[in-house]
Enzyme design. Structure first.
Site, mmCIF file in Angstrom:
data_model
loop_
_atom_site.group_PDB
_atom_site.id
_atom_site.type_symbol
_atom_site.label_atom_id
_atom_site.label_comp_id
_atom_site.label_asym_id
_atom_site.label_seq_id
_atom_site.Cartn_x
_atom_site.Cartn_y
_atom_site.Cartn_z
ATOM 1 N N HIS A 699 -6.255 -27.480 -19.484
ATOM 2 C CA HIS A 699 -5.860 -27.624 -20.892
ATOM 3 C C HIS A 699 -6.927 -27.039 -21.809
ATOM 4 C CE1 HIS A 699 -2.957 -30.657 -19.257
ATOM 5 N NE2 HIS A 699 -2.195 -29.984 -20.089
ATOM 6 N N ASP A 851 5.664 -24.539 -21.977
ATOM 7 C CA ASP A 851 4.512 -25.317 -21.531
ATOM 8 C C ASP A 851 4.323 -25.172 -20.006
ATOM 9 O OD1 ASP A 851 2.346 -26.942 -21.932
ATOM 10 O OD2 ASP A 851 3.485 -28.795 -22.223
HETATM 11 ZN ZN ZN Z 1 0.523 -27.793 -22.520
#
Ligand code: ZN
Length: 959
Positions: A699, A851
């Site tokens: 991330h 995502d």
């Molecule tokens: Zn993400």
């Protein structure tokens, strides 16, 4: 006396008597206190009352006798003690008369003695002896009666009443807090309504009449008060005074703030070293706040204050969710009700301390009466003058215990009510209207839609409506409610089967008393096959929780047993978890305080600010950072429209920042939205900085840019395959920016970790969608900062629209919404239209799918992304082990390739592929590349898995 004792009243006499007594009280003939006196006298079998009881007289006769009895009681009460109570009075009078008679006899006999002194000495002696003996025995009897009178007379009813009124006052005050929710259930709730609601809520809970908050920020002290806003510079004096404050302090004692709060009763609550909450407290109720240090519930107040500050700030700029506000305040309300127990304890102690002197002792000492309040900070309290052998003291002691137990019962009821309400607050198609025993509206699970109003003929619902007013145009419903309440006789019985019925009624009972009822309305159709069993709320809730989604998940698990402990668990809706915790906490309704590690929070934040400051100074001087010269398009930038693009091939941060600009430039957005170049540079540097501050393997800024790049591809593909243009420029731009920012300032941990570790973020967002809310909030914060606000040329309205979409896009990456979102998209894809809700759902789907772009790319890249995320999970698993937090089962053994590959296969099959498949159907093949890539990836992981398995087996055989 003997004659009176033999009078034993029949049970019938008792019942009749108590009925008359009750009537007299309700008719106002006697007071509650007088009724209690009579009851007490009956329990000690006061003879004159026993006589009255056994004679079975007429009602009016009993009434008048009781009144005359009471009047004599009140008359003698003020006289000497020996005449105070009837039974002892009569005994005493009789004995007194007898004693006087004996004395008279003695006197006569003494006279006789004088007369016949020389005659019959023996007779004289005998007489004197007899008289003296009888006299002595009568004196002894008299003394006994007088002693017993001494004990009786102590019973002081006002004392008991004081204790009981303490209880009712506090209970009354806190039983109202849930009603404030009604104010939120208006169809057209506006920011000012929420503000008004916050005021009422705080007032009902902690007696706060007005509030403001103080923030230390950018070398300034900011005071926020309603619409007003004041600022003054932070000086050393201010820091000394504010930072060294006690948790709760009266503002009056502060030099810096005195000027701003001139009216009395202001208290300042220190939340952190840079956040303060000021309350003007109702002087009659300020004790609740001032007691918080003593009983250690400051944390609860701090959280409440933080929620109020947060909500106050949000409602000025953001769209708000009534559901989440409603949900949160139910919890806060309950938390404060739990803490209000200490207010009761304190009031009890103050009341009895006047007479009994309460002390704290370390251990149980012999021969002292201790008062034990579970959960109170002082473990043992003893009252030095409390003597349980005395009737009065015993009564006081019992009342204290009883009052405390009843209040705990009340807290439990509040808890159950909250759980019940919460379920309906979250329900999509069920409305719950709750009425108290007088039939007044007490709770509405959400604003009634026009649909339901028409369906049930409801005209209007107001805060103080009764069910009769609400259903005034629906006689059938009214009749049904009344029949139900009267026929059920406060007992739940099986309702008649009625397939067409669109509502159900639940009677609420507490200790066999009717306490009101709830009406559950169903919009349009009654899907449940059978009527809910008529039992308590818990079973009802359990039954109702069998939602469609849960059924779906069950089936999913049935066909894929492997997913149970896999990463898929992260995508399960929260209801399951919610219910489990609810049941757990029901078992142990003790108060658990959340501990906030203030030092850590303050340190972290000030470091964060410092770092940002330095970064800015650095930005201007360092030539190695992104600058205007870097912002040019390159030939290879056309790769940005394809999933072949690989961010890992870019080595410098500048290049990664540049391609973000390049994507915007290629769409012409820099020009269309007049994005200033200097702010754009600052924005990109700030984004990269915030993404990479935790050095997460997965991330990080790379992931943000990759998601943005995937969205860029998806938009292009969708417009190519579909004739219809779904996105306008604003929507596209917002999609790209949402994708870039969707994980900014990620902690490298999952929401479960944040919640389990009670991190500052978890506390701020009340455990709900913690990280996603954090990413959205951080993004908005950066976009509002004067140095990085690239949207500075947006109109106010445009910014709001943009913000709303951005938040919605980012929140759609919340994994627990996955199944719900997919199902919703599936059901709407057929008749997809220009409805704004449809567009928002599509944007959510695109962002959510992007995502997972890493997995949807070609195998070598896909594997690299998987390894990165697994590295992050492994770090979390180890950290959880170290800290003693619950460890996520799917994160176990991820260093073993066969475990990890199995996990990846399940994750792609159950989560990622269905998502892309659905989008592909909608996009008429726009996502075919991705679906193919996913199939290839599944195949490759299977290969890895089989190889690993084989290697393991060989190893075992070798051993
Ligand atoms: Zn993400």
């Amino acid at each position: 006396m003997k004659q009176e004792d033999s009078q034993s009243p029949s049970l019938c006499g008792y019942i009749n008597f108590f009925q008359v007594l009750g009537d007299m009280e309700s008719e106002g003939l006697i007071t509650q206190q007088e009724k209690r006196i009579i009851k007490q006298k009956i329990t000690v079998k006061e003879p004159s009352l026993m006589l009255l009881l056994s004679q079975q007289q007429e009602e009016t006769q009993i009434k008048s006798e009781l009144l005359s009895y009471l009047s004599s009681f009140q008359l003698t009460r003020s006289k000497s003690h020996t005449q105070e109570f009837g039974s002892s009075k009569k005994q005493g009078q009789q004995l007194q008369t007898q004693t006087i008679q004996l004395m008279d006899q003695l006197i006569i006999q003494l006279k006789c003695m004088q007369q016949y002194a020389n005659q019959q000495v023996i007779v004289f002696r005998l007489l004197v002896h007899q008289a003296t003996q009888e006299f002595n025995s009568k004196i002894e009897q008299l003394r006994n009666v007088l002693n017993s009178l001494d004990q009786d007379e102590d019973v002081d009813c006002t004392f008991i009443e004081l204790l009981q009124s303490n209880y009712s006052l506090i209970k009354q005050r806190y039983s109202r807090y849930m009603n404030s929710l009604l104010e939120l259930m208006d169809e057209k709730v506006e920011p000012k309504d929420i503000q008004a609601f916050l005021n009422t809520f705080l007032n009902q809970l902690i007696g706060c009449e007005s509030y403001s908050f103080i923030l230390l920020k950018d070398q300034k002290v900011q005071i926020h008060y309603e619409e007003k806003f004041e600022e003054f510079p932070i000086t050393k004096d201010v820091i000394d005074e504010l930072v060294n404050l006690q948790q709760i302090t009266e503002v009056h004692s502060l030099n810096t703030l005195k000027h701003y709060y001139q009216t009395p009763h202001h208290y300042i609550l220190k939340l952190t070293d840079y956040q303060y909450f000021v309350m003007q407290l109702d002087p009659n109720f300020k004790s609740f706040v001032t007691l918080s240090n003593k009983y250690n519930y400051t944390d609860s107040l701090i959280e409440l204050a933080q929620f109020v500050i947060y909500t106050s700030q949000q409602i000025k700029v953001q769209y708000f969710s009534i559901l989440s506000i409603g949900d949160t305040i139910l919890e806060f309300g309950l938390e404060i009700v739990r803490c209000s127990k200490y207010l009761l304890i304190e009031n009890i102690l103050q009341t009895i301390n006047k007479q009994y002197q309460i002390h704290e002792i370390a251990e149980n000492q012999p021969n002292v009466v201790t008062l034990k309040f579970k959960d109170s900070s002082s473990s043992f309290l003893f009252a030095s003058n409390l003597d349980l052998k005395k009737q009065q003291d015993l009564l006081v002691y019992n009342t204290v215990n009883q009052v405390y137990q009843r209040y705990q019962q009340f807290i439990k009821q509040c808890y159950e009510r909250m759980q019940f309400y919460k379920y309906f607050l979250r329900s999509k198609n069920l409305f719950m209207i709750d009425f108290d025993k007088q039939g007044r509206l007490r709770f509405l699970s959400r604003a009634l839609s026009q649909k339901i109003k028409t369906q049930f003929h409801i005209e209007k619902i107001q805060i103080d409506s009764t069910y009769k007013q609400i259903f005034t145009s629906n006689q059938q419903m009214l009749q049904s409610i009344e029949n139900y309440i009267s026929n059920a006789k406060w007992k739940l019985t099986q309702q008649e089967e009625d397939q067409n019925k669109q509502y159900e009624i639940f009677i609420r009972k507490e200790e066999k008393q009717f306490k009101g009822f709830s009406l559950i309305l169903l919009e349009n159709e009654w899907v449940r096959k059978k009527t809910l069993p008529p039992t308590n709320g818990k079973t009802v809730r359990k039954q109702l929780l069998q939602t469609e989604t849960m059924d779906y998940i069950k089936k999913l698990e049935e066909f894929n047993p492997d997913i149970r402990n896999s990463v898929v668990a992260m995508y399960m809706p929260q209801t399951q978890e919610f219910n489990q915790t609810a049941l757990q906490s029901q078992k142990t309704p003790t108060l658990v305080f959340r501990k906030i590690d203030k030092g850590q929070v303050v340190g972290k934040n000030s470091f964060f600010f410092k770092q940002r400051e330095e970064e800015r100074r650095f930005m201007k001087t360092n030539p190695n950072k992104l600058n205007e010269c870097h912002l040019i398009l390159k030939e290879e930038d056309n790769q940005l429209d394809s999933l072949e693009f690989n961010i890992h091939l870019l080595k410098s941060a500048i290049e990664k920042q540049r391609i973000v600009w390049a994507m915007l430039e290629r769409n012409n957005f820099n020009q269309i939205f007049a994005l200033p170049q200097e702010k754009m540079i600052n924005f990109l540097i700030e984004m990269e900085n915030q993404y990479n501050m935790n050095n997460n393997p997965y991330h990080n800024f790379d992931h943000g840019v990759a998601v943005m790049q995937a969205v860029n591809c998806f938009i292009k593909q969708l417009s190519k395959q579909l004739d219809q243009q779904f996105f306008n420029n604003m929507t596209k731009f917002c999609l790209l920016l949402s994708a870039l920012c969707h994980d900014v300032a990620h902690t490298g941990k999952t929401n479960a970790y944040e919640a389990n570790s009670l991190s500052q973020l978890a506390i701020r967002y009340h455990d709900k969608v913690i990280l996603e809310q954090h990413h959205a909030a951080t993004t908005i914060k950066i976009l509002r900062d004067s140095q990085t606000n690239i949207l500075c040329n947006f109109s106010d309205q445009d910014f709001r629209t943009f913000r709303k979409q951005l938040i919605s896009n980012i929140l759609s990456t919340d994994m627990q919404e996955h199944f719900k979102m997919l199902k919703e998209f599936e059901s709407r894809v057929e008749q997809y239209g220009n409805d704004p809700e449809d567009l928002s759902l599509l944007c959510g789907m695109v962002t959510h799918a992007a995502d997972f772009n890493g997995t949807a790319r070609k195998w070598p890249q896909s594997r690299l992304w998987s390894e990165k995320i697994n590295q992050e999970y492994r770090a979390q698993y180890a950290e959880e082990g170290k800290q003693g937090y619950p460890q996520q089962p799917f994160m176990k053994d991820l260093d073993k390739l066969h475990v990890m590959s199995k996990n990846e296969i399940g994750f792609i099959k159950v989560i990622v592929r269905p998502l892309y498949h659905q989008l592909n159907l909608f996009g008429k093949g726009a996502f075919q590349d991705c679906v193919d890539n996913l199939d290839e990836t599944i195949f490759e992981w299977e290969k890895v898995y089989q190889q690993e398995l084989k290697a393991l087996q060989q190893q075992q055989q070798g051993n």
